[in-house]
Scaffold this motif. Structure first.
Motif, PDB file in Angstrom:
ATOM      1  N   MET A 169      -4.057 -14.922 -12.170  1.00  0.00           N
ATOM      2  CA  MET A 169      -4.292 -13.944 -10.985  1.00  0.00           C
ATOM      3  C   MET A 169      -2.738 -15.214 -10.701  1.00  0.00           C
ATOM      4  N   SER A 170      -1.087 -13.917 -10.739  1.00  0.00           N
ATOM      5  CA  SER A 170      -0.421 -14.312  -9.101  1.00  0.00           C
ATOM      6  C   SER A 170      -1.049 -14.612  -7.584  1.00  0.00           C
ATOM      7  N   LEU A 171       0.371 -14.836  -7.179  1.00  0.00           N
ATOM      8  CA  LEU A 171      -0.169 -14.357  -5.256  1.00  0.00           C
ATOM      9  C   LEU A 171      -0.377 -12.762  -5.163  1.00  0.00           C
ATOM     10  N   HIS A 172       0.644 -12.314  -5.834  1.00  0.00           N
ATOM     11  CA  HIS A 172       0.977 -10.858  -5.820  1.00  0.00           C
ATOM     12  C   HIS A 172      -0.473 -10.392  -6.385  1.00  0.00           C
ATOM     13  N   ASP A 173      -0.424 -10.996  -7.720  1.00  0.00           N
ATOM     14  CA  ASP A 173      -2.433  -9.868  -8.029  1.00  0.00           C
ATOM     15  C   ASP A 173      -2.952  -9.733  -7.077  1.00  0.00           C
ATOM     16  N   ILE A 174      -2.838 -11.497  -6.413  1.00  0.00           N
ATOM     17  CA  ILE A 174      -4.562 -11.039  -4.940  1.00  0.00           C
ATOM     18  C   ILE A 174      -4.253 -10.478  -4.114  1.00  0.00           C
ATOM     19  N   ASP A 175      -2.714 -10.478  -3.362  1.00  0.00           N
ATOM     20  CA  ASP A 175      -2.609  -9.850  -2.555  1.00  0.00           C
ATOM     21  C   ASP A 175      -3.572  -7.737  -2.576  1.00  0.00           C
ATOM     22  N   GLU A 176      -2.764  -7.822  -4.159  1.00  0.00           N
ATOM     23  CA  GLU A 176      -2.858  -6.365  -4.276  1.00  0.00           C
ATOM     24  C   GLU A 176      -4.569  -6.202  -4.691  1.00  0.00           C
ATOM     25  N   VAL A 177      -5.537  -6.902  -5.113  1.00  0.00           N
ATOM     26  CA  VAL A 177      -6.709  -6.481  -4.703  1.00  0.00           C
ATOM     27  C   VAL A 177      -7.391  -6.555  -3.422  1.00  0.00           C
ATOM     28  N   VAL A 178      -6.932  -7.277  -2.538  1.00  0.00           N
ATOM     29  CA  VAL A 178      -7.076  -7.480  -0.981  1.00  0.00           C
ATOM     30  C   VAL A 178      -6.564  -5.556  -0.854  1.00  0.00           C
ATOM     31  N   GLU A 179      -5.694  -5.531  -1.285  1.00  0.00           N
ATOM     32  CA  GLU A 179      -5.322  -3.968  -0.170  1.00  0.00           C
ATOM     33  C   GLU A 179      -6.197  -3.740  -0.954  1.00  0.00           C
ATOM     34  N   ALA A 180      -6.807  -3.724  -2.201  1.00  0.00           N
ATOM     35  CA  ALA A 180      -7.754  -2.157  -3.254  1.00  0.00           C
ATOM     36  C   ALA A 180      -9.262  -2.768  -2.301  1.00  0.00           C
ATOM     37  N   PHE A 181      -9.357  -3.511  -2.279  1.00  0.00           N
ATOM     38  CA  PHE A 181     -10.692  -3.607  -1.358  1.00  0.00           C
ATOM     39  C   PHE A 181     -10.901  -2.789  -0.273  1.00  0.00           C
ATOM     40  N   VAL A 182     -10.094  -3.175   1.347  1.00  0.00           N
ATOM     41  CA  VAL A 182      -9.447  -2.514   2.277  1.00  0.00           C
ATOM     42  C   VAL A 182      -9.227  -1.473   2.056  1.00  0.00           C
ATOM     43  N   ARG A 183      -8.336  -0.628   0.595  1.00  0.00           N
ATOM     44  CA  ARG A 183      -7.923   0.569   0.833  1.00  0.00           C
ATOM     45  C   ARG A 183      -9.702   1.552   0.712  1.00  0.00           C
ATOM     46  N   GLY A 184     -10.731   0.673   0.068  1.00  0.00           N
ATOM     47  CA  GLY A 184     -11.740   1.028  -0.371  1.00  0.00           C
ATOM     48  C   GLY A 184     -12.518   1.359   0.966  1.00  0.00           C
ATOM     49  N   ALA A 185     -12.258   0.204   1.029  1.00  0.00           N
ATOM     50  CA  ALA A 185     -13.651   0.246   2.599  1.00  0.00           C
ATOM     51  C   ALA A 185     -13.043   1.616   3.686  1.00  0.00           C
ATOM     52  N   ARG A 186     -11.348   1.679   3.836  1.00  0.00           N
ATOM     53  CA  ARG A 186     -10.955   2.887   4.540  1.00  0.00           C
ATOM     54  C   ARG A 186     -11.652   4.407   4.062  1.00  0.00           C
ATOM     55  N   LEU A 187     -11.421   4.406   2.688  1.00  0.00           N
ATOM     56  CA  LEU A 187     -12.230   5.676   2.127  1.00  0.00           C
ATOM     57  C   LEU A 187     -12.986   6.116   2.706  1.00  0.00           C
ATOM     58  N   ALA A 188     -14.377   4.780   2.264  1.00  0.00           N
ATOM     59  CA  ALA A 188     -15.205   4.764   2.967  1.00  0.00           C
ATOM     60  C   ALA A 188     -16.141   5.613   4.127  1.00  0.00           C
ATOM     61  N   ALA A 189     -14.882   4.638   5.277  1.00  0.00           N
ATOM     62  CA  ALA A 189     -14.727   5.393   5.889  1.00  0.00           C
ATOM     63  C   ALA A 189     -14.597   6.835   6.757  1.00  0.00           C
ATOM     64  N   GLN A 190     -13.555   7.040   5.704  1.00  0.00           N
ATOM     65  CA  GLN A 190     -12.774   8.293   6.233  1.00  0.00           C
ATOM     66  C   GLN A 190     -13.889   9.247   5.888  1.00  0.00           C
ATOM     67  N   THR A 191     -14.373   9.090   4.965  1.00  0.00           N
ATOM     68  CA  THR A 191     -15.027   9.919   4.091  1.00  0.00           C
ATOM     69  C   THR A 191     -17.002  10.230   4.014  1.00  0.00           C
ATOM     70  N   GLY A 192     -16.737   9.813   5.935  1.00  0.00           N
ATOM     71  CA  GLY A 192     -18.642   9.456   5.801  1.00  0.00           C
ATOM     72  C   GLY A 192     -19.673   8.454   5.038  1.00  0.00           C
ATOM     73  N   TYR A 193     -18.869   7.320   5.058  1.00  0.00           N
ATOM     74  CA  TYR A 193     -19.836   6.440   4.513  1.00  0.00           C
ATOM     75  C   TYR A 193     -20.204   5.965   5.970  1.00  0.00           C
ATOM     76  N   ASP A 194     -20.910   5.115   6.024  1.00  0.00           N
ATOM     77  CA  ASP A 194     -21.734   4.012   7.012  1.00  0.00           C
ATOM     78  C   ASP A 194     -21.227   2.751   7.003  1.00  0.00           C
ATOM     79  N   GLY A 195     -21.044   2.128   5.486  1.00  0.00           N
ATOM     80  CA  GLY A 195     -20.302   1.402   5.674  1.00  0.00           C
ATOM     81  C   GLY A 195     -19.901   0.313   4.565  1.00  0.00           C
ATOM     82  N   VAL A 196     -19.863  -0.077   3.494  1.00  0.00           N
ATOM     83  CA  VAL A 196     -19.924  -1.148   2.122  1.00  0.00           C
ATOM     84  C   VAL A 196     -20.095  -2.270   2.177  1.00  0.00           C
TER      85      VAL A 196
END
Length: 483
Positions: A169-196
């Protein structure tokens, strides 16, 4: 007397960072579901029916199975996958699943936790969500199976066919993985989950960054003590910045990644737990172990007991080590908790704060209620052990083949996938389980299931006459000028 509902197992507990209160210490942990579309997708009716069954039985927390943050990095097909866009249409199925996990209870419902994962180098060919033989991402270009010794010709061939050499993985790939996990947590918060729960175990991507057998980087994301947790810390910190203050964040981590055969030493992992505890950002840490090269977390046989002992021993050491840290995460022990006595002992011996139950919850989703009806020192398992024999038709074939540990683990998992599907069927919970199903027969029934595809076809068929009429009208209009 039956177990006291006011006893330690049923005592409420507060999660330290989010402040959320669990009604008891029983956790239905993540399980491999195999219920989504063939190449991944959103929750469907099978997920809703499955989790609505668990929600009826007074669990403190209920976890989803893997929700992959990358559609190009599935595990073994039929994974839940985050949508590319967080539109209301894409969010609806996840919102419905959160509601099913909370169930009908208005007061003190179970907390609904979404497990977020990226498989990294363990994403296989063909069913991994990429073009055939397209390499997955990994910390370094080290194929799964490379660290196995004396693996044999068949084992080596199997690993080469299943897994490509990953692209470092390049540093750009790593940044995209971080963003993907954060986006997943945002989705969870928006759709009624209590956490991740972030999956940092079983050899998946976040665990790969912690292990020297998969990470030989020499940059700031190396697996040296000062750098190993850098990726995870970024994900946790950036997630906390975008979710509500009462949102739960937990981790699942391997206890024995650094332990050699015959030794229970896992001090580097204990150092990781202490570091994470001092962040003051994490509510719980689930203790597990194993990966695709040593898949003991999947197997279901007596040889696993020694590794389960490592889990319990490490959980005990972790719980005591973090006890003096203000706001330290709770320790969740999973694996081998199959009787009321084992649950009671895990708490009384300070092996854990929370009790994780997985496969037994497939066979008995009503374990929390069952515990109120049995003696606390009972050694009777919640459910009988499955018959994992091959069945007569497979015995002669298997005797002529060398043993491949990953294949054995897959056949063990398949039995439980078939058993899990009975919970995903409409109607009330039925206790009947086909205990005589052989392990390789289970593999067949896993592969031969096309529930989501059949459901989609049924939904499409009523539209066929309308589509045919519209097509005929369109063709007629286009051809009219030339007639």
């Amino acid at each position: 007397m039956p177990m006291d509902p006011g006893g330690p197992i049923f005592a409420p507990v507060v999660l330290p960072c989010s402040g959320r209160i669990l009604r008891n210490r029983l956790v239905k942990v993540a399980l491999y579901e195999h219920l989504a579309g063939l190449f991944g997708g959103s929750p469907n009716i099978f997920h809703l029916q499955l989790y609505s069954k668990w929600s009826k039985y007074d669990w403190g927390m209920i976890f989803t199975g893997n929700v992959q943050v990358s559609p190009q990095h599935l595990s073994v097909a039929r994974d839940l996958v985050l949508p590319r866009e967080l539109s209301e249409r894409n969010l609806k199925p996840f919102r419905e699943l959160a509601a099913a996990m909370h169930g009908w209870r208005e007061e003190k419902p179970p907390l609904a936790i979404m497990q977020l994962n990226h498989t990294g180098r363990q994403s296989p060919n063909i069913l991994g969500g990429r073009l055939p033989f397209s390499p997955p991402l990994g910390p370094s270009s080290i194929r799964v199976g490379s660290s196995l010794h004396n693996r044999g010709i068949l084992s080596d061939l199997l690993h080469r066919l299943l897994f490509q050499i990953p692209r470092s993985m390049s540093l750009h790939d790593i940044d995209e993985v971080v963003e993907a996990f954060v986006r997943g947590a945002r989705l969870a918060a928006q759709t009624g989950y209590d956490g991740v729960e972030l999956h940092v175990a079983h050899g998946y991507l976040l665990a790969q960054f912690l292990s020297p057998k998969s990470n030989t980087r020499i940059d700031e994301y190396s697996c040296t003590p000062s750098n190993a947790l850098r990726l995870l810390q970024r994900i946790v910190t950036e997630t906390r910045a975008v979710v509500p203050g009462n949102f739960v964040i937990g981790l699942k981590i391997n206890s024995a990644d650094y332990a050699e055969a015959g030794h229970a030493s896992a001090s580097p992992v204990l150092d990781h737990v202490l570091t994470i505890a001092n962040w003051g950002l994490v509510d719980f840490i689930e203790i597990s172990g194993g990966d695709y090269e040593t898949p003991d977390f999947i197997l279901n046989n007596p040889s696993v007991s020694s590794r389960q002992a490592i889990f319990a021993d490490f959980a005990h050491r972790a719980l005591r080590a973090v006890a003096s840290i203000p706001g330290a995460p709770l320790i969740l022990l999973t694996g081998g908790l199959a009787t009321p006595a084992q649950l009671h002992a895990a708490l009384s011996c300070d092996h854990a704060n929370l009790l994780g139950i997985g496969r037994a919850a497939i066979l008995r989703p009503d374990i929390p209620r069952l515990l109120t009806q049995v003696q606390p020192d009972s050694d009777t398992p919640f459910a009988p052990a499955p018959d994992q024999r091959l069945g007569e038709r497979w015995v002669r074939i298997r005797q002529r083949l060398p043993r491949v540990k990953l294949v054995g683990a897959g056949t063990a998992m398949a039995w439980y996938v078939v058993a899990l599907r009975r919970l995903a069927q409409p109607g009330p919970f039925v206790e009947t389980v086909n205990y005589s199903l052989g392990s390789l027969d289970g593999v067949w029934w896993v592969l031969a299931w096309f529930g989501p595809e059949i459901l989609a076809l049924r939904n499409t068929l009523p539209m066929l006459p309308i589509v045919c009429v519209l097509t005929a009208v369109t063709v007629a209009v286009l051809l009219a000028p030339s007639i």
